[in-house]
Design a protein around this motif. Structure first.
Motif, PDB file in Angstrom:
ATOM      1  N   PRO A 191       0.817  -1.227   0.000  1.00 38.58           N
ATOM      2  CA  PRO A 191       0.000   0.000   0.000  1.00 38.58           C
ATOM      3  C   PRO A 191       0.844   1.269   0.000  1.00 38.58           C
ATOM      4  CG  PRO A 191      -0.844  -1.582   1.594  1.00 38.58           C
ATOM      5  CD  PRO A 191       0.476  -2.100   1.139  1.00 38.58           C
ATOM      6  N   ARG A 192       1.930   1.255   0.761  1.00 42.11           N
ATOM      7  CA  ARG A 192       2.773   2.458   0.849  1.00 42.11           C
ATOM      8  C   ARG A 192       3.460   2.750  -0.489  1.00 42.11           C
ATOM      9  NH1 ARG A 192       5.049   5.224   5.135  1.00 42.11           N
ATOM     10  NH2 ARG A 192       6.027   7.105   4.326  1.00 42.11           N
ATOM     11  N   ARG A 193       3.873   1.717  -1.177  1.00 42.88           N
ATOM     12  CA  ARG A 193       4.528   1.911  -2.464  1.00 42.88           C
ATOM     13  C   ARG A 193       3.575   2.579  -3.463  1.00 42.88           C
ATOM     14  NH1 ARG A 193       7.234  -3.920  -3.637  1.00 42.88           N
ATOM     15  NH2 ARG A 193       8.051  -2.923  -5.516  1.00 42.88           N
ATOM     16  N   ILE A 194       2.303   2.157  -3.449  1.00 43.28           N
ATOM     17  CA  ILE A 194       1.318   2.741  -4.362  1.00 43.28           C
ATOM     18  C   ILE A 194       1.072   4.205  -4.024  1.00 43.28           C
ATOM     19  CG2 ILE A 194      -1.086   2.678  -5.086  1.00 43.28           C
ATOM     20  CD1 ILE A 194       0.567   0.467  -6.288  1.00 43.28           C
ATOM     21  N   ILE A 195       0.890   4.496  -2.737  1.00 45.74           N
ATOM     22  CA  ILE A 195       0.608   5.876  -2.321  1.00 45.74           C
ATOM     23  C   ILE A 195       1.784   6.790  -2.648  1.00 45.74           C
ATOM     24  CG2 ILE A 195       0.240   7.365  -0.317  1.00 45.74           C
ATOM     25  CD1 ILE A 195      -1.304   4.985   0.910  1.00 45.74           C
ATOM     26  N   ASP A 196       2.993   6.356  -2.279  1.00 47.04           N
ATOM     27  CA  ASP A 196       4.178   7.181  -2.551  1.00 47.04           C
ATOM     28  C   ASP A 196       4.354   7.413  -4.050  1.00 47.04           C
ATOM     29  OD1 ASP A 196       4.710   7.367   0.133  1.00 47.04           O
ATOM     30  OD2 ASP A 196       6.268   5.821   0.157  1.00 47.04           O
ATOM     31  N   TYR A 197       4.094   6.369  -4.837  1.00 50.26           N
ATOM     32  CA  TYR A 197       4.237   6.482  -6.295  1.00 50.26           C
ATOM     33  C   TYR A 197       3.231   7.479  -6.870  1.00 50.26           C
ATOM     34  CZ  TYR A 197       3.943   5.095 -11.227  1.00 50.26           C
ATOM     35  OH  TYR A 197       3.912   5.089 -12.597  1.00 50.26           O
ATOM     36  N   ARG A 198       1.974   7.372  -6.437  1.00 43.46           N
ATOM     37  CA  ARG A 198       0.930   8.262  -6.958  1.00 43.46           C
ATOM     38  C   ARG A 198       1.160   9.707  -6.521  1.00 43.46           C
ATOM     39  NH1 ARG A 198      -2.036   6.292 -11.181  1.00 43.46           N
ATOM     40  NH2 ARG A 198      -2.789   4.185 -10.736  1.00 43.46           N
ATOM     41  N   LEU A 199       1.592   9.902  -5.281  1.00 47.59           N
ATOM     42  CA  LEU A 199       1.866  11.255  -4.807  1.00 47.59           C
ATOM     43  C   LEU A 199       3.062  11.861  -5.533  1.00 47.59           C
ATOM     44  CD1 LEU A 199       1.282  10.936  -0.959  1.00 47.59           C
ATOM     45  CD2 LEU A 199      -0.146  12.156  -2.618  1.00 47.59           C
ATOM     46  N   ALA A 200       4.062  11.020  -5.838  1.00 46.57           N
ATOM     47  CA  ALA A 200       5.242  11.519  -6.545  1.00 46.57           C
ATOM     48  C   ALA A 200       4.857  12.050  -7.926  1.00 46.57           C
ATOM     49  CB  ALA A 200       6.283  10.416  -6.675  1.00 46.57           C
ATOM     50  N   ILE A 201       3.887  11.399  -8.576  1.00 47.81           N
ATOM     51  CA  ILE A 201       3.405  11.884  -9.875  1.00 47.81           C
ATOM     52  C   ILE A 201       2.813  13.281  -9.734  1.00 47.81           C
ATOM     53  CG2 ILE A 201       1.667  11.494 -11.670  1.00 47.81           C
ATOM     54  CD1 ILE A 201       2.061   8.498 -11.269  1.00 47.81           C
ATOM     55  N   LYS A 202       2.178  13.525  -8.570  1.00 49.03           N
ATOM     56  CA  LYS A 202       1.584  14.844  -8.306  1.00 49.03           C
ATOM     57  C   LYS A 202       2.615  15.852  -7.804  1.00 49.03           C
ATOM     58  CE  LYS A 202      -2.771  13.928  -9.201  1.00 49.03           C
ATOM     59  NZ  LYS A 202      -3.551  14.677 -10.218  1.00 49.03           N
ATOM     60  N   GLY A 203       3.834  15.399  -7.627  1.00 50.32           N
ATOM     61  CA  GLY A 203       4.900  16.299  -7.193  1.00 50.32           C
ATOM     62  C   GLY A 203       4.944  16.538  -5.691  1.00 50.32           C
ATOM     63  N   VAL A 204       4.303  15.669  -4.899  1.00 52.00           N
ATOM     64  CA  VAL A 204       4.326  15.805  -3.443  1.00 52.00           C
ATOM     65  C   VAL A 204       4.714  14.464  -2.828  1.00 52.00           C
ATOM     66  CG1 VAL A 204       2.588  17.624  -3.418  1.00 52.00           C
ATOM     67  CG2 VAL A 204       1.868  15.249  -3.250  1.00 52.00           C
ATOM     68  N   LYS A 205       5.066  14.495  -1.559  1.00 54.88           N
ATOM     69  CA  LYS A 205       5.375  13.261  -0.868  1.00 54.88           C
ATOM     70  C   LYS A 205       5.020  13.385   0.606  1.00 54.88           C
ATOM     71  CE  LYS A 205      10.259  14.294   0.090  1.00 54.88           C
ATOM     72  NZ  LYS A 205      11.643  13.781  -0.055  1.00 54.88           N
ATOM     73  N   VAL A 206       4.870  12.254   1.234  1.00 57.87           N
ATOM     74  CA  VAL A 206       4.543  12.217   2.663  1.00 57.87           C
ATOM     75  C   VAL A 206       5.821  12.497   3.444  1.00 57.87           C
ATOM     76  CG1 VAL A 206       3.677  10.824   4.560  1.00 57.87           C
ATOM     77  CG2 VAL A 206       2.713  10.547   2.268  1.00 57.87           C
ATOM     78  N   GLU A 207       5.825  13.608   4.184  1.00 59.56           N
ATOM     79  CA  GLU A 207       7.019  13.984   4.942  1.00 59.56           C
ATOM     80  C   GLU A 207       7.011  13.413   6.357  1.00 59.56           C
ATOM     81  OE1 GLU A 207       9.577  15.445   3.856  1.00 59.56           O
ATOM     82  OE2 GLU A 207       8.999  16.516   2.028  1.00 59.56           O
ATOM     83  N   ASN A 208       5.861  13.493   7.008  1.00 61.23           N
ATOM     84  CA  ASN A 208       5.822  13.128   8.427  1.00 61.23           C
ATOM     85  C   ASN A 208       4.449  12.579   8.804  1.00 61.23           C
ATOM     86  OD1 ASN A 208       6.706  12.839  11.077  1.00 61.23           O
ATOM     87  ND2 ASN A 208       6.079  14.907  11.653  1.00 61.23           N
ATOM     88  N   PRO A 209       4.171  11.303   8.422  1.00 62.91           N
ATOM     89  CA  PRO A 209       2.859  10.746   8.755  1.00 62.91           C
ATOM     90  C   PRO A 209       2.675  10.644  10.269  1.00 62.91           C
ATOM     91  CG  PRO A 209       4.361   9.028   8.027  1.00 62.91           C
ATOM     92  CD  PRO A 209       5.062  10.329   7.778  1.00 62.91           C
ATOM     93  N   ARG A 210       1.436  10.667  10.696  1.00 57.43           N
ATOM     94  CA  ARG A 210       1.172  10.554  12.131  1.00 57.43           C
ATOM     95  C   ARG A 210       1.649   9.204  12.655  1.00 57.43           C
ATOM     96  NH1 ARG A 210      -1.944  13.319  15.692  1.00 57.43           N
ATOM     97  NH2 ARG A 210      -2.577  12.211  17.580  1.00 57.43           N
TER      98      ARG A 210
END
Length: 295
Positions: A196-215
């Motif tokens: 799941p994390r690989r998919i989310i990180d990949y999709r966000l990277a396409i949008k030019g953003v990334k998860v910096e500090n998840p709760r």
């Protein structure tokens, strides 16, 4: 020389007769005689002398008989060993956590029902570890989702599933949200390297953003679900994992502008040659997955 030559020679020695050997082995008498001739020519020795119309072993024949018995005994033990191994073979199957929870119990049950002599060994790991085990030959095949790019791994597409964004009913987030806006909220994510994390990180990277500090990051689906139910953030998990909680009203789904769909594969090493038992287990798993993803 072959095992057949040695077994025929031993039988002639036991019965002391070419004709009786032919009768017991259900072959023509000339075939038995030819086998003895071939042995004598191959080893350049005389195996039998005829005394009063009886076959008597020469000294060379006695030596060959002792060795032939050792060879045939070893060969028979080898055949028995391989039969025993094949009668209850180990099959090593891997899966990521999401599909391990969903599919492996059903898979184990069906293998036990349809292949009672097989001993399946099941492993739940991160996708990257599953791929590593496939490449090292530690797994016969595995269930993987998302991204599989190693050229030495063969993939068979069995369906698709999707990730669901979810939160508690009262959590302060809209019912619809853009994917890139998720980083504004407290996120409850699976650990880095998980499917799941690989998919989310990949999709966000396409949008030019990334998860910096998840709760929170966790390897446990249940922990993420419990924290989301407590109103502590937005989680992401496979639809099949979280659907019962959404249906019961304990969680609500957040609709994303981009569906987080992913491919579901059965994977194996590209040079893997299945035994008959491995092939059958693979087919059982394939059927379960195609049934599951077509529901």
């Amino acid at each position: 020389m072959t095992i057949r030559h040695l077994k025929t020679f031993i039988k002639v020695c036991e019965l002391g007769s070419i004709s009786k050997t032919a009768e017991e082995l259900c072959i023509a008498q000339p075939s038995v005689s030819q086998t003895i001739i071939e042995l004598e020519k191959y080893y350049s020795i005389t195996l039998f002398k005829r005394v009063n119309r009886k076959l008597v072993l020469t000294k060379e024949g006695e030596i060959l008989l002792a060795k032939a018995k050792e060879v045939v005994t070893s060969f028979n033990e080898f055949e028995e060993l391989t039969r025993n191994l094949d009668s209850k073979p180990d099959i090593y199957i891997g899966a990521s956590m999401a599909f391990g929870e969903i599919v492996l119990p059903t898979l184990l049950q069906r293998i036990k029902e349809q292949m009672p002599d097989v001993d399946p060994r099941l492993y739940i790991e991160k996708p990257n570890i599953l791929e590593e085990k496939i490449l090292n030959g530690d797994l016969d095949f595995a269930i993987a989702e998302g991204l599989v790019s190693n050229p030495h791994i063969k993939t068979d597409l069995v369906g698709k599933d999707r990730l669901v964004a979810f939160c508690a009913p009262g959590y302060p987030a809209p019912n619809k949200i853009k994917l890139q806006d998720l980083i504004k909220y407290d996120l409850l994510l699976r650990e880095v390297g998980s499917a799941p994390r690989r998919i989310i990180d990949y999709r966000l990277a396409i949008k030019g953003v990334k998860v910096e500090n998840p709760r929170m990051e966790s390897a446990s689906n249940l922990v993420i679900i419990q924290l989301a139910k407590s109103g502590l953030g937005i989680g992401f998990l496979a639809e099949d994992v979280v659907k019962p909680y959404i249906d019961s009203g304990d969680l609500r789904e957040i609709e994303l502008d981009i569906p987080l769909e992913r491919n579901l594969f059965l994977i194996r090493h590209c040079t893997k040659r299945f035994t008959s038992a491995e092939k059958k287990a693979y087919q059982i798993c394939y059927k379960i997955l195609t049934e599951k993803t077509s529901e």
